[in-house]
Design an enzyme around this catalytic site. Structure first.
Site, mmCIF file in Angstrom:
data_model
loop_
_atom_site.group_PDB
_atom_site.id
_atom_site.type_symbol
_atom_site.label_atom_id
_atom_site.label_comp_id
_atom_site.label_asym_id
_atom_site.label_seq_id
_atom_site.Cartn_x
_atom_site.Cartn_y
_atom_site.Cartn_z
ATOM 1 N N SER A 119 0.843 -1.130 -0.098
ATOM 2 C CA SER A 119 0.124 0.030 -0.097
ATOM 3 C C SER A 119 0.907 1.238 0.118
ATOM 4 O O SER A 119 0.210 2.233 -0.171
ATOM 5 C CB SER A 119 -0.952 0.105 1.302
ATOM 6 O OG SER A 119 -0.113 -0.103 2.590
ATOM 7 N N HIS A 138 -2.063 -2.848 -6.413
ATOM 8 C CA HIS A 138 -2.578 -2.560 -5.060
ATOM 9 C C HIS A 138 -4.121 -2.500 -5.149
ATOM 10 O O HIS A 138 -4.911 -1.691 -5.756
ATOM 11 C CB HIS A 138 -2.074 -1.356 -4.371
ATOM 12 C CG HIS A 138 -2.572 -0.682 -3.128
ATOM 13 N ND1 HIS A 138 -2.882 0.558 -2.923
ATOM 14 C CD2 HIS A 138 -2.810 -1.273 -2.164
ATOM 15 C CE1 HIS A 138 -3.379 0.741 -1.776
ATOM 16 N NE2 HIS A 138 -3.097 -0.318 -1.157
ATOM 17 N N GLU A 150 -4.503 0.159 -8.070
ATOM 18 C CA GLU A 150 -3.243 0.885 -8.550
ATOM 19 C C GLU A 150 -2.216 0.198 -9.033
ATOM 20 O O GLU A 150 -1.833 -0.812 -8.518
ATOM 21 C CB GLU A 150 -2.689 1.977 -7.128
ATOM 22 C CG GLU A 150 -3.398 2.819 -6.760
ATOM 23 C CD GLU A 150 -3.035 3.485 -5.444
ATOM 24 O OE1 GLU A 150 -3.350 4.786 -5.476
ATOM 25 O OE2 GLU A 150 -2.560 3.014 -4.681
ATOM 26 N N ASN A 188 -3.328 6.329 -0.842
ATOM 27 C CA ASN A 188 -2.860 6.568 0.336
ATOM 28 C C ASN A 188 -2.116 7.896 0.732
ATOM 29 O O ASN A 188 -2.005 8.311 1.827
ATOM 30 C CB ASN A 188 -2.058 5.260 0.917
ATOM 31 C CG ASN A 188 -3.136 4.149 0.984
ATOM 32 O OD1 ASN A 188 -4.318 4.335 1.410
ATOM 33 N ND2 ASN A 188 -2.444 3.114 0.874
#
Length: 292
Positions: A119, A138, A150, A188
């Site tokens: 992540s 991801h 991702e 993130n």
């Protein structure tokens, strides 16, 4: 297509289910370092499928067919997959050693793609020392439901590998977004500092837990407030991502909240431990800890 998922925790089991639900996938190896861990991951998938059947959203025959594709075992069963998705703990040394063992001792298919579900960690560093390139793939929790993947290229990831993973993502019903390597990637890098700031707002006494979450839900139309979302992600994961971004940028705006660090030390990690900013009750209700 055969897929091996290495790591049968919440993300690993969800990723395995996401692949098993696709008609393009023949078999999913759900692997872990102990058989009981892998079996537990398959048990999580069964619970999710049972809920779908109970709600009338899936036929029992379809649920049975999905579950039958998932074969549990140790990491050593991943001999012939076309794709490996690593979903072990978010620790660089563990990810590197996992891929090293896969390359040197386990995977025999020379065309197998190595992907990491990290992540926030560097894809370039994860793949350092390997002859086979690594690509980031991801997923987001819950992986069977969330549409985004991702796809992250490290410095040594060939364009054709990135394109192959984007195509695989589309094949299983996901929407891939290509991301250049950077700490936290896209989601993130934006989301986790927001959660951290929500924690700081509570830590400094600006509002209570329910007030902060309600304000963000009604004021920004977010489905969850930042404190509830942090609990859902796992406060240990939130802290790990903040630390990765801070280490990469050395920017104090990415410094983890002292309260976040304290809660992780106490083992109050959110939903998975039953207590974070909320206490999660057996009847699936929750109570803010500052109201107890």
């Amino acid at each position: 297509m055969k897929v091996a998922v290495i790591g049968a925790g919440t993300m690993g089991s969800g990723i395995a289910q996401a692949f098993a639900q696709s008609d393009a996938v023949e078999k999913v190896y759900l692997c872990d370092i102990k058989q009981e861990f892998a079996d537990g991951g398959k048990g999580k998938i069964k619970k999710q499928l049972d809920r779908q059947v109970a709600k009338g959203k899936m036929e029992q025959a379809k649920a049975d067919a999905i579950l039958a594709k998932v074969q549990t075992g140790l990491n050593t069963q991943a001999v012939d997959p076309d794709l490996v998705v690593e979903a072990v703990l978010e620790k660089m040394d563990l990810k590197k050693s996992t891929f090293k063992a896969l390359e040197d001792e386990i995977v025999k298919n020379p065309d197998c793609i190595f992907a990491s579900n990290t992540s926030s960690l560097s894809i370039t560093e994860i793949g350092a020392g390997l002859s086979k390139p690594v690509v980031g793939m991801h997923f987001f929790n819950p992986a069977p439901v969330m549409k985004l993947v991702e796809v992250i290229a490290g410095a040594n990831t060939p364009k054709e590998t990135v394109e192959a993973v984007k195509k695989i993502s589309e094949t299983i019903g996901k929407t891939p977004v290509q991301v250049n390597e950077a700490a936290g990637f896209v989601v993130n890098r934006i989301l986790v500092p927001m959660i951290n700031e929500g924690i700081n707002v509570y830590y400094t006494g600006t509002s209570d837990i329910q007030g902060i979450d309600t304000a963000m839900k009604l004021g920004c139309n977010h489905p969850m407030g930042p404190l509830e979302l942090g609990d859902y992600i796992g406060l240990d994961v939130v802290l790990a991502i903040m630390d990765v971004i801070f280490a990469d940028t050395h920017d104090n705006k990415y410094a983890a909240s002292p309260l976040l660090r304290k809660m992780v030390r106490a083992g109050h990690l959110g939903v998975k431990t039953g207590r974070g900013f909320y206490v999660y009750n057996a009847d699936r209700t929750k109570t803010p800890v500052d109201q107890l």
